[in-house]
Design an enzyme around this catalytic site. Sequence first.
Site, PDB file in Angstrom:
ATOM      1  N   LYS A  41      -2.915  -2.129  -3.340  1.00 61.10           N
ATOM      2  CA  LYS A  41      -3.305  -1.383  -2.750  1.00 61.10           C
ATOM      3  C   LYS A  41      -3.087   0.290  -2.974  1.00 61.10           C
ATOM      4  CE  LYS A  41      -5.954  -0.310   1.543  1.00 61.10           C
ATOM      5  NZ  LYS A  41      -6.969  -0.740   2.642  1.00 61.10           N
ATOM      6  N   GLU A  45       0.851  -1.168  -0.040  1.00 57.96           N
ATOM      7  CA  GLU A  45      -0.216  -0.447   0.041  1.00 57.96           C
ATOM      8  C   GLU A  45       0.578   1.425  -0.372  1.00 57.96           C
ATOM      9  OE1 GLU A  45      -2.705   0.290   2.814  1.00 57.96           O
ATOM     10  OE2 GLU A  45      -3.840   2.307   2.569  1.00 57.96           O
TER      11      GLU A  45
HETATM   12  P1  13P Z   1      -9.502   4.136   4.055  1.00 57.73           P
HETATM   13  O1  13P Z   1     -10.853   3.549   3.041  1.00 57.73           O
HETATM   14  O2  13P Z   1     -10.206   5.525   5.325  1.00 57.73           O
HETATM   15  O3  13P Z   1      -8.205   5.210   3.159  1.00 57.73           O
HETATM   16  O4  13P Z   1      -8.142   2.961   4.788  1.00 57.73           O
HETATM   17  C1  13P Z   1      -7.572   1.684   4.446  1.00 57.73           C
HETATM   18  C2  13P Z   1      -6.282   1.709   4.558  1.00 57.73           C
HETATM   19  O5  13P Z   1      -6.571   0.619   5.120  1.00 57.73           O
HETATM   20  C3  13P Z   1      -5.281   2.317   5.639  1.00 57.73           C
HETATM   21  O6  13P Z   1      -3.826   2.297   5.565  1.00 57.73           O
END
Ligand code: 13P
Length: 356
Positions: free
Chosen positions: A217, A175
């Site tokens: 992600k 991510e």
């Molecule tokens: P949000 O969808 O609130 O951005 O959170 C996703 C997430 O896991 C951020 O690390």
Amino acid sequence: MDEMESIAKALVAPGKGILAADESGGTIEKRFKIINVPSTETNRRDYREMLFTTPGAAEYISGVILYDETIRQKAKDGTPLPEVLKRQGIIPGIKVDKGAMPLAGFPGEKITEGLDGLRARFEEYYKLGARFAKWRAVITIGKDLPTLGCLEANAHALARYAALSQEAKIVPIVEPEVLMDGDHTIERCEEVTELTLRIVFQQLTMQRIVLERMLLKPNMVVPGKDSSKQASVREVATATIRCLRRTVPSAVPGIVFLSGGQSDVLATQHLNVMNQMGPHPWQLSFSYGRALQDAPLHSWLGNPANVTAGQEAFFHRAKANGFARNGKYTELLEAENTELQGTSSGNIREASASQD
Ligand code: 13P
């Protein structure tokens, strides 16, 4: 098929996506503060148990990302929470990073920590039931930011984490989040997201990550939240798909977006239009935190009498995103649960200072 490959595929199965319920102690406290609920261990457990036991949730939710405390907690009847998920047909996952800290020598930029001791932690998390993991890097857009030094350090950490995760037979979710904070244009977000993803995949290659055994992600490509020029749903979808097609190898089975502070309905609309623009080389799904939880949090309000209302609100958003993940979301579906109207948006911004 290899076990990690089949887990990765199951997480992005048609009509399904991921719930990010891995808020750290500090973040969940901020969320609870908005609804005036003290962040005690029991309240945190009760809230997560409410979400995880939502009847029918597994129809639209493939996996849930847990926090270290949550993966060790038990439901009121004594069942460990990962087991509660498994019984529903939902795969437990775990956030393994230890948060973003200031990057030495780079004012205004952050590096995600948590690599030390990670091999042993992965071993324990596997035993506790985790079959996928998450590590979040944050990239800030600003004057002369991000720097290449920050992008490379974060991409390197993501790749080191992903390698340890695959070694432990746990599917890594990689991510790199380019933040919405600021007044930058959508074009600037696209430029930064593209560069970030190029560097991330370079580092993943260097660390020998098996692309078929991971998920990406990313953020969607959107204007800064203080930008005077907001973008239409189609503009966001077009820029996001263009950026991903340029940077994400087709061997990656799926892309699961974060919501990043968008309102819940908008996050659903964006995902829907992107899927309508397919077919794409990868599955396009969701791994939302705030966009799935804002509505149930505001229906629950910490009151046991509201558990059913909270579960209905969660189911409604999960279903909306499950349909959007197939490009089949409609306004009619959004309005299905009319008594929930008004609870599912509007509070996201306040709630969203940051999500980890
Ligand atoms: P949000 O969808 O609130 O951005 O959170 C996703 C997430 O896991 C951020 O690390």
